[in-house]
Design a protein around this motif. Sequence first.
Motif, mmCIF file in Angstrom:
data_model
loop_
_atom_site.group_PDB
_atom_site.id
_atom_site.type_symbol
_atom_site.label_atom_id
_atom_site.label_comp_id
_atom_site.label_asym_id
_atom_site.label_seq_id
_atom_site.Cartn_x
_atom_site.Cartn_y
_atom_site.Cartn_z
ATOM 1 N N MET A 178 9.396 -0.426 9.061
ATOM 2 C CA MET A 178 9.977 -1.719 8.308
ATOM 3 C C MET A 178 9.120 -2.241 7.540
ATOM 4 O O MET A 178 9.475 -2.415 6.258
ATOM 5 N N HIS A 179 7.853 -2.208 7.619
ATOM 6 C CA HIS A 179 6.819 -2.925 6.758
ATOM 7 C C HIS A 179 6.864 -1.830 5.456
ATOM 8 O O HIS A 179 6.745 -2.430 4.413
ATOM 9 N N TRP A 180 6.787 -0.527 5.906
ATOM 10 C CA TRP A 180 6.701 0.572 4.750
ATOM 11 C C TRP A 180 7.923 0.264 3.620
ATOM 12 O O TRP A 180 7.719 0.132 2.593
ATOM 13 N N ALA A 181 9.112 -0.035 4.241
ATOM 14 C CA ALA A 181 10.247 -0.402 3.522
ATOM 15 C C ALA A 181 9.950 -1.518 2.605
ATOM 16 O O ALA A 181 10.663 -1.554 1.584
ATOM 17 N N GLU A 185 -2.510 0.331 5.947
ATOM 18 C CA GLU A 185 -2.472 0.737 7.226
ATOM 19 C C GLU A 185 -3.961 0.750 8.001
ATOM 20 O O GLU A 185 -4.788 1.717 7.255
ATOM 21 N N LEU A 186 -4.163 -0.062 9.018
ATOM 22 C CA LEU A 186 -5.238 0.270 9.826
ATOM 23 C C LEU A 186 -5.126 0.894 10.875
ATOM 24 O O LEU A 186 -4.108 0.926 11.771
ATOM 25 N N PHE A 227 -6.013 2.873 5.414
ATOM 26 C CA PHE A 227 -5.610 3.518 4.260
ATOM 27 C C PHE A 227 -4.575 2.617 3.586
ATOM 28 O O PHE A 227 -3.950 1.829 3.868
ATOM 29 N N TYR A 228 -4.432 3.261 2.134
ATOM 30 C CA TYR A 228 -3.689 2.493 1.218
ATOM 31 C C TYR A 228 -2.905 3.485 0.616
ATOM 32 O O TYR A 228 -3.321 4.663 0.355
ATOM 33 N N ASP A 229 -1.595 3.202 0.329
ATOM 34 C CA ASP A 229 -0.893 3.996 -0.350
ATOM 35 C C ASP A 229 -0.213 3.261 -1.706
ATOM 36 O O ASP A 229 0.506 2.367 -1.396
ATOM 37 N N ILE A 230 -0.431 3.900 -2.798
ATOM 38 C CA ILE A 230 0.021 3.282 -4.071
ATOM 39 C C ILE A 230 0.785 4.407 -4.765
ATOM 40 O O ILE A 230 1.000 4.265 -6.289
#
Length: 110
Positions: free
Chosen positions: A13-16, A27-28, A39-42
């Motif tokens: 849900m957080h990803w969405a 994300e930890l 970790f980070y995603d962009i």
Amino acid sequence: MKFIYKDDKTKSMHWAFCEKNHTPFIELSIINHKFTNIFYDISNYHISLEEISDDIKKLYLAYIEFCMLSDPIIEDSYNQYYFFNLIVKSEHANFLAEKLYDYLLFRLSN
């Protein structure tokens, strides 16, 4: 919420939410009692991944030097092509994840 832990049941849900609102996903994950991985995603945004990766690596190396950290687990992370994982002292993880979110959001909006 600026970040989530890997084992959190609401991670999808957080990803969405991050995707819908065009915000960084962070994300930890706990490595051990001493270290946590951030970790980070962009990757879904129109920004130079090479440029942001290089900038994050510079900031991370300053953190490593300032905190006088040296551990093989940290040194192994230097070889990432895109610098999307930062291994930090566990007691710094939440603070650094929040600041990373703010920094990335700023970069994404400029």
